[in-house]
Motif scaffolding. Structure first.
Motif, mmCIF file in Angstrom:
data_model
loop_
_atom_site.group_PDB
_atom_site.id
_atom_site.type_symbol
_atom_site.label_atom_id
_atom_site.label_comp_id
_atom_site.label_asym_id
_atom_site.label_seq_id
_atom_site.Cartn_x
_atom_site.Cartn_y
_atom_site.Cartn_z
ATOM 1 N N THR A 88 -6.430 7.182 3.691
ATOM 2 C CA THR A 88 -6.212 7.951 4.907
ATOM 3 C C THR A 88 -4.808 8.537 4.843
ATOM 4 O O THR A 88 -3.852 7.810 4.576
ATOM 5 C CB THR A 88 -6.356 7.061 6.159
ATOM 6 O OG1 THR A 88 -7.672 6.498 6.165
ATOM 7 C CG2 THR A 88 -6.137 7.856 7.431
ATOM 8 N N THR A 99 -1.939 11.361 6.738
ATOM 9 C CA THR A 99 -1.626 11.862 8.062
ATOM 10 C C THR A 99 -0.755 13.113 8.010
ATOM 11 O O THR A 99 -0.076 13.380 7.019
ATOM 12 C CB THR A 99 -0.888 10.796 8.897
ATOM 13 O OG1 THR A 99 0.361 10.498 8.267
ATOM 14 C CG2 THR A 99 -1.721 9.535 9.033
ATOM 15 N N LYS A 106 -10.928 4.091 -0.470
ATOM 16 C CA LYS A 106 -10.768 4.893 0.743
ATOM 17 C C LYS A 106 -9.280 5.083 0.992
ATOM 18 O O LYS A 106 -8.509 4.134 0.911
ATOM 19 C CB LYS A 106 -11.412 4.184 1.928
ATOM 20 C CG LYS A 106 -11.245 4.893 3.240
ATOM 21 C CD LYS A 106 -11.888 4.091 4.368
ATOM 22 C CE LYS A 106 -11.603 4.727 5.707
ATOM 23 N NZ LYS A 106 -12.197 3.980 6.804
#
Length: 143
Positions: free
Chosen positions: A4, A6, A2
């Motif tokens: 993430t 920004t 996973k």
């Protein structure tokens, strides 16, 4: 796995008169200008649809390179150009289409197999999955 990532945007002023800056968390884009003029009047800077086109082209190209590697190919190149269409939709606007045009050069591979792998890559590409619009794919190949 996973990950993430920004991004951020600031818009000073309102509506057509406002001006903004957009940045990515990695710093690859830092305070790039955007606003009504960069979106609809060809002023210098970027716009959301251009960023989506770049994201879609890069994601699809990487997905296809992985499909080619999984099929046993070890050398080659893939280039993709994406065109994202923004159209009036009722009282607002909507992204209605992302058109991918990809070129591949992989020795030991034929056009039919390249097209099949490109189709699989389009279906598996995370950005293709994210977009709620028509996605077309045009391929050209050099073996």
């Amino acid at each position: 796995m996973k990950t993430t990532n920004t991004g951020s945007a600031t818009y000073n002023g309102l509506g057509k008169e406002g001006k903004g800056h957009v940045s990515t968390g990695s710093g690859a884009l830092a305070a790039q200008p955007y606003g009504f003029q960069t979106r609809f009047e060809d002023a210098a800077g970027t716009n959301p649809e251009e960023l989506i086109a770049a994201a879609h082209a890069s994601c699809f190209t990487m997905a296809l390179s992985f499909k080619l590697a999984e099929a046993g190919h070890t050398d080659g190149s893939v280039t993709t150009h994406a065109s994202v269409t923004l159209e009036k939709d009722g009282d607002g606007f909507a992204v209605t289409k992302s058109e991918l045009k990809t070129k591949g050069k992989v020795s030991g591979l034929d056009q039919a197999k390249f097209e099949a792998l490109a189709g699989e890559a389009k279906e598996g590409c995370p950005i293709s999955k994210l977009l709620d619009c028509e996605i077309t794919l045009e391929t050209s190949f050099e073996g």
